[in-house]
Design a protein around this motif. Structure first.
Motif, PDB file in Angstrom:
ATOM      1  N   GLY A 272       0.646  -1.247   0.068  1.00 30.23           N
ATOM      2  CA  GLY A 272       0.001  -0.008   0.033  1.00 30.23           C
ATOM      3  C   GLY A 272       0.586   1.297  -0.004  1.00 30.23           C
ATOM      4  N   GLN A 273       2.252   1.213  -0.397  1.00 26.72           N
ATOM      5  CA  GLN A 273       2.921   2.433  -0.026  1.00 26.72           C
ATOM      6  C   GLN A 273       3.689   2.297  -1.326  1.00 26.72           C
ATOM      7  N   TYR A 274       3.918   3.686  -1.751  1.00 29.37           N
ATOM      8  CA  TYR A 274       5.089   4.012  -2.870  1.00 29.37           C
ATOM      9  C   TYR A 274       6.435   4.190  -2.377  1.00 29.37           C
ATOM     10  N   ILE A 275       7.403   3.493  -2.841  1.00 27.88           N
ATOM     11  CA  ILE A 275       8.678   3.333  -2.444  1.00 27.88           C
ATOM     12  C   ILE A 275       9.508   4.343  -3.416  1.00 27.88           C
ATOM     13  N   ASP A 276      10.088   5.022  -3.107  1.00 31.25           N
ATOM     14  CA  ASP A 276      10.782   6.205  -4.043  1.00 31.25           C
ATOM     15  C   ASP A 276      12.163   5.320  -4.520  1.00 31.25           C
TER      16      ASP A 276
END
Length: 456
Positions: A272-276
């Motif tokens: 559920g998270q966008y990792i840079d």
């Protein structure tokens, strides 16, 4: 831009080139299954003061999205934040500064496409009227600075906003200040994809010219007819442009996949998270050496995400996206798919269209693309003449292609009527931006705020 909800932890790990081309092969369909997907963005403004509303203010973008529930749309959330609405007509999502986009459903004909567009505009206008907001059909904000615009709470946008200034001077303008119309189309085979890709790329400057609709920046004429198109010239050279390799002998799925491997990444979506991962290499990801996720290898959904982060004039995923047009009002939203369906969905029309442009050199194609943002239909074409002259040849081909499709509505009309707005532009020789500039110099008395009276 695509909307992700959950990580696909059960996706297969990408093992090799065959997995990279798999989505493109999976997109192949026989002509009877070809569909039309139309996407269009609108600028959202407060009726009282023309301000761009923030996401979470009363009557803002969140309330606008949720207001669509009365028409059967359901919220899509990211970490508890509503970022889109999903329904029978596709997905309504928010772009980086609150531009509202409909990514329409895949439809069989243009009558359905225009009906879908009409339903959507009627629904958002009904919600907007209650909230005191309106919708503007232009290719770019006519008066807003970057600093005057809100930023939407979507994970991938935060990464892109940080990265854009590292790779170009106008990437933030692209994200925050522009609106487009685009059309998604199918292909039958690798060879059919290649011919449609080449024809679409070569003729994309004509579409840009016909739909040019962004002549103002921060309240004044900017010297361009499609400033939105000009913005792409310095957004990110690694992921934009005319893609010369598409015109090389042997172009196909493998070559496009290799191009995408050289497009730097933006992010990886996990839990559920966008990792840079901005600027990092998908090739390193394949080897388990991605700095953002050391030791982990990409899954099929990671590749699908990555395919959505390149922005050439035509883009390949499991379908082809025609990406050259400025945003505009209802009639031109219907006209863009009519233009491309007429040219690309009939074999004789496709052959005739390609025949007009097949002998152009890559240098000539690039020169034309670079001239169009300023000159639109007055831009010179290879071999002599102007884009206006080319339009006079291309539109009859598109009309013949639509006639041959013979998709009729209940009244017995075929799809050719959706080309009428473009026929009028060619007949007059004036693109939408030139008409806006005439109003600016005349009845608007150099007051760009008058553009808001021409909202949807």
């Amino acid at each position: 831009m695509s909307t992700r909800e959950v990580s696909a932890d059960e996706d297969p790990i990408i093992e090799g080139v065959e997995d990279l081309v798999a989505p493109m092969i999976a997109g192949e369909k026989p002509p009877e299954r070809w569909r039309i997907g139309t996407e269009h963005e609108k600028l959202v403004f407060r009726q009282a003061d023309h301000r761009a509303p923030a996401y979470d203010e009363p009557g803002g973008i969140r309330d606008l999205l949720l207001g669509l529930r009365e028409f059967g749309w359901e919220p899509v959330e990211e970490n508890g934040t509503v970022i889109a609405m999903r329904g029978a007509d596709g997905t309504v999502s928010l772009e980086p500064a609150g531009q509202l986009e409909l990514s329409g459903a895949p439809l069989e004909n243009l009558h359905q496409t225009c009906a879908e567009t009409g339903r959507h505009l009627a629904q958002v206008k009904a919600v907007g009227e209650r909230l005191g907001v309106g919708f503007l059909g232009l290719g770019m904000w006519p008066d807003k600075t970057r600093d005057a615009l809100p930023v939407m709470p979507k994970g991938r946008y935060a990464i892109m906003l940080r990265h854009m200034p590292r790779v170009g001077s106008m990437g933030l303008d692209m994200m925050l200040r522009t609106c487009t119309i685009q059309v998604n189309l199918d292909y039958a085979s690798e060879a059919d994809m290649a011919l449609k890709f080449r024809t679409g790329l070569a003729l994309q400057p004509l579409a840009t010219a016909l739909f040019a609709n962004s002549p103002f920046t921060e309240g004044r004429p900017n010297g361009f007819l499609s400033y939105r198109s000009h913005i792409w010239s310095d957004t990110d050279p690694h992921r934009t442009g005319m893609l010369p390799f598409v015109f090389e002998e042997g172009f196909g799925y493998d070559r496009y996949a290799r191009y995408m491997l050289d497009v730097p990444m933006y992010f990886v979506f996990r839990d559920g998270q966008y990792i840079d991962a901005a600027g990092q290499s998908f090739r390193d990801f394949l080897k388990g050496e991605l700095p953002a996720l050391p030791g982990e290898r990409p899954r099929a959904s990671d590749w699908i995400d990555h395919l959505s982060t390149a922005f050439p004039e035509v883009r390949l995923k499991s379908f082809l996206e025609m990406r050259g047009a400025d945003g505009g009002p209802w009639s031109r939203i219907c006209a863009l798919p009519a233009f491309w369906v007429g040219l690309l969905y009939d074999s004789q029309a496709l052959a005739a269209a390609w025949d007009l442009v097949k002998d152009w050199t890559m240098e000539e194609r690039e020169t034309l693309r670079n001239a169009v943002p300023r000159l639109a239909l007055d831009a010179a074409i290879p071999g002599g003449g102007s884009l206006l002259d080319l339009a006079r040849e291309v539109l009859p081909i598109a009309r013949a292609g639509l006639t041959a499709r013979a998709r009729l509505n209940a009244s017995g009309d075929n799809e050719t009527g959706f080309l009428d707005p473009l026929e009028e532009i060619v007949s007059s020789g004036k693109v939408p931006a030139q008409r806006l500039l005439d109003k600016y110099a005349g009845e608007w008395d150099t007051d760009v705020s008058r553009a808001y009276k021409y909202s949807f």
